[in-house]
Design a protein around this motif. Structure first.
Motif, PDB file in Angstrom:
ATOM      1  N   GLY A  33      43.137  90.853  12.046  1.00 36.49           N
ATOM      2  CA  GLY A  33      42.843  92.115  12.729  1.00 36.49           C
ATOM      3  C   GLY A  33      41.602  92.801  12.183  1.00 36.49           C
ATOM      4  N   LYS A  34      40.958  92.165  11.181  1.00 42.95           N
ATOM      5  CA  LYS A  34      39.782  92.804  10.561  1.00 42.95           C
ATOM      6  C   LYS A  34      38.569  92.779  11.501  1.00 42.95           C
ATOM      7  N   THR A  35      37.678  93.735  11.311  1.00 47.75           N
ATOM      8  CA  THR A  35      36.422  93.750  12.065  1.00 47.75           C
ATOM      9  C   THR A  35      35.274  94.033  11.088  1.00 47.75           C
ATOM     10  N   PHE A  36      34.055  93.760  11.538  1.00 50.02           N
ATOM     11  CA  PHE A  36      32.882  94.185  10.748  1.00 50.02           C
ATOM     12  C   PHE A  36      31.867  94.798  11.703  1.00 50.02           C
ATOM     13  N   GLU A  37      30.957  95.576  11.111  1.00 45.89           N
ATOM     14  CA  GLU A  37      30.011  96.300  11.950  1.00 45.89           C
ATOM     15  C   GLU A  37      28.715  95.511  12.085  1.00 45.89           C
ATOM     16  N   THR A  38      28.171  95.477  13.288  1.00 40.49           N
ATOM     17  CA  THR A  38      26.835  94.916  13.434  1.00 40.49           C
ATOM     18  C   THR A  38      25.869  96.092  13.619  1.00 40.49           C
ATOM     19  N   ILE A  39      24.735  95.993  12.931  1.00 40.33           N
ATOM     20  CA  ILE A  39      23.852  97.157  12.756  1.00 40.33           C
ATOM     21  C   ILE A  39      22.558  96.992  13.553  1.00 40.33           C
ATOM     22  N   ASP A  40      22.106  98.082  14.142  1.00 41.70           N
ATOM     23  CA  ASP A  40      20.814  98.117  14.827  1.00 41.70           C
ATOM     24  C   ASP A  40      19.718  98.346  13.770  1.00 41.70           C
ATOM     25  N   PRO A  41      18.864  97.351  13.516  1.00 44.27           N
ATOM     26  CA  PRO A  41      17.879  97.514  12.431  1.00 44.27           C
ATOM     27  C   PRO A  41      16.808  98.557  12.736  1.00 44.27           C
ATOM     28  N   ARG A  42      16.762  99.056  13.989  1.00 39.60           N
ATOM     29  CA  ARG A  42      15.785 100.095  14.314  1.00 39.60           C
ATOM     30  C   ARG A  42      16.210 101.431  13.720  1.00 39.60           C
ATOM     31  N   THR A  43      17.541 101.584  13.561  1.00 38.27           N
ATOM     32  CA  THR A  43      18.053 102.885  13.143  1.00 38.27           C
ATOM     33  C   THR A  43      18.990 102.809  11.938  1.00 38.27           C
ATOM     34  N   GLY A  44      19.483 101.621  11.628  1.00 35.18           N
ATOM     35  CA  GLY A  44      20.493 101.492  10.575  1.00 35.18           C
ATOM     36  C   GLY A  44      21.874 101.903  11.062  1.00 35.18           C
ATOM     37  N   GLU A  45      21.997 102.196  12.376  1.00 34.29           N
ATOM     38  CA  GLU A  45      23.292 102.650  12.892  1.00 34.29           C
ATOM     39  C   GLU A  45      24.110 101.495  13.463  1.00 34.29           C
ATOM     40  N   VAL A  46      25.429 101.741  13.543  1.00 25.35           N
ATOM     41  CA  VAL A  46      26.333 100.690  14.019  1.00 25.35           C
ATOM     42  C   VAL A  46      26.152 100.478  15.525  1.00 25.35           C
ATOM     43  N   ILE A  47      26.041  99.209  15.946  1.00 25.40           N
ATOM     44  CA  ILE A  47      25.983  98.918  17.373  1.00 25.40           C
ATOM     45  C   ILE A  47      27.403  98.812  17.901  1.00 25.40           C
ATOM     46  N   VAL A  48      28.204  97.995  17.222  1.00 26.77           N
ATOM     47  CA  VAL A  48      29.552  97.737  17.702  1.00 26.77           C
ATOM     48  C   VAL A  48      30.328  97.048  16.588  1.00 26.77           C
TER      49      VAL A  48
END
Ligand code: ADP
Length: 482
Positions: A33-48
């Motif tokens: 059930g674990k998840t990890f975050e994929t990051i937008d390198p333009r902003t450092g913010e989480v995409i999904v």
């Protein structure tokens, strides 16, 4: 423009449909059930958030691939039947091209112009290997006349693919297209930084399974799995060693490694210097630049001018020349190499800093007068850091070009055919580009010499043979007339 170089109007977020593991034809949550975050390198913010596969999920994916190989239709179909499905898949990729390209841009920071260009290339890769799927065969052997002997070319079985983040979609099809044409079934682990485009797939159940997750857990579960017949890995030298250890100490599965490089781009004094400067920037992340003494100062000037005009920013903006680095780790690693370069005494001509406070943007950076034993000369940096070195003679250029543990590629810029011929035969590297750089096409084999890898090339018809094995069949002939 905001301070990280990303203008709001260009901030395109593609709809993200697939975030789960793809096993046996279905999108499923990870067992933990674990998840990890994929990051937008333009902003450092989480995409999904993406489902995180671990050993248990790899086990489930391998079980599906094993079943599909041992009893399913895929390896038993005719090559023409497999080809039809691959061609259909190529069409689907083109139909969904913009969306797929945007996923790679948003996760890896690659220029959208490049990822968009990669879509027909990926589709053509499928078509190329589809064309080969019905031409896989062994041969009848001469043998002694008392025996009828022939070879069969059989799919190797269940393949584990482990791939990096640098060009996610192209890498996916570089691995999947030949192995699927060969009749293999497979489990693929995309890089943790860039799982999205790999989840956008679709072939018969169990044939292709995609399990995003981290290297030491999901990746290691592939290389040490007892039911996987072959592991095909692209990534760093250090991880390549681990993959090979794990393969050796589990079931001695076959191994192909496509590892890093630190490739020379060698510019002779008869070169068109504008073209040379363009090529230098085109492949900036990949090499050491060796320049003949007579043109060194002039080229240096051109490169600095070009760096000043180089646009770093939103990879969706067609005016941008360079997007962000793929992730925070990579960003930190590149900046630390730049510090090393300064400390080791190389001359910093331009750049050398990050840009803005958000995202992972780095200035194009040029070091001049680097020495052969500096870390910035020897290590693969994978960032916008150019290192310039002077040479006097062709013999010196050859020696310097070969003074590296790597042997992935080399580039030569010259108008002299003799120079080009001598250089291309003297350099110990898997591909030599003359008056071009980084040209990769379906039928051009790619893969390194020395520590850049072994075990068969990617691309080209050779790549099919990474996923095939040869069986000899021998039977006596009684009463042979010969
Ligand atoms: P890069 O520097 O290109 O990220 P890595 O070799 O670290 O190269 O990663 C390439 C791929 O290998 C990624 O998919 C990563 O998750 C995976 N990986 C990392 N460590 C291991 C490991 N110990 N065993 C198997 N795969 C791994």
């Amino acid at each position: 423009m905001v301070d990280n170089g990303v203008s709001d109007s260009l901030f395109k977020m593609p709809t993200i449909k697939f975030t789960k593991l793809f096993i046996n034809g279905h999108f499923v949550d990870s067992i933990s059930g674990k998840t990890f975050e994929t990051i937008d390198p333009r902003t450092g913010e989480v995409i999904v958030k993406i489902s995180e596969g671990t050993k248990e999920d790899i086990d489930a994916a391998v079980a599906a691939a094993r079943e599909a190989f041992d009893t399913g239709p895929w390896p038993r179909m005719t090559g023409v039947e497999r080809a039809k499905i691959m061609v259909k898949w190529a069409e689907l990729i083109e139909e969904n091209g913009e969306e797929l390209a945007a996923l790679d841009t948003i996760e890896a920071g690659l220029l959208y112009q490049l990822t968009k260009f990669g879509i027909p290339a990926a589709a053509d890769m499928l078509r190329y290997y589809a064309g080969a799927a019905d031409k896989i065969h062994g041969e009848v052997l001469k043998s002694s006349g008392q025996f009828h002997a022939y070879t069969l070319m059989e799919p190797i079985g269940v393949v584990g693919h482990i791939i990096p983040w640098n060009v996610p979609l192209m890498m996916f099809f570089t691995k999947v297209a030949p192995s699927i044409a060969a009749g293999c079934t497979m489990v693929l682990k995309p890089a943790e930084q860039t799982p999205l485009s790999a989840l956008f797939a679709g072939v018969p159940d169990g044939v292709l399974n995609v399990v995003p997750g981290f290297g030491p857990t999901a990746g290691a579960a592939i290389s040490s799995h007892m039911e996987i017949d072959k592991v095909s890995f692209t990534g760093s030298v250090e991880t390549g060693r681990e993959v090979m250890h794990a393969a050796a100490s589990s079931n001695l599965k076959a191994v192909s490694l496509e590892l890093g490089g630190k490739s020379p781009l060698i510019i002779f004094d008869d070169a068109d210097l504008d073209k040379a400067a363009d090529l230098a920037f085109f492949g900036m992340e990949k090499y050491v630049l060796l320049v003949l003494e007579g043109i060194y100062d002039e080229l240096e000037k051109k490169l600095v001018e070009k760096a000043k005009a180089w646009v770093v920013g939103d990879p969706f903006d067609p005016k941008t020349n360079q997007g962000p680095q793929a992730d925070k780790n990579q960003f930190d690693k590149i900046l630390s190499y730049i510090e090393h370069g300064k400390k080791e005494g190389a001359t910093l001509l331009t750049g050398g800093k990050s840009i803005g406070t958000k995202g992972y943007f780095i200035e194009p950076t040029i070091f001049s007068h680097v020495k052969e034993d500096m870390r910035i000369t020897q290590d693969e940096i994978f960032g916008p850091v150019m290192t310039l070195m002077k040479f006097k003679t062709i013999e010196e250029a050859i020696k310097r070009a070969n003074n590296t543990r790597y042997g992935l590629a080399a580039g030569i810029v010259t108008k002299n055919i003799d120079t080009a011929n001598t250089m291309s035969r003297s350099i110990r590297a898997g591909i030599v580009w003359i008056n071009c750089y980084l040209i990769l096409e379906s039928d051009i084999p790619f893969g390194g010499y020395k520590i850049s890898g072994f075990g068969g090339k990617d691309l080209g018809l050779n790549a099919l043979h990474k996923y095939l094995q040869l069986k000899s069949v021998v039977t006596p002939i009684y009463n042979s007339p010969w």
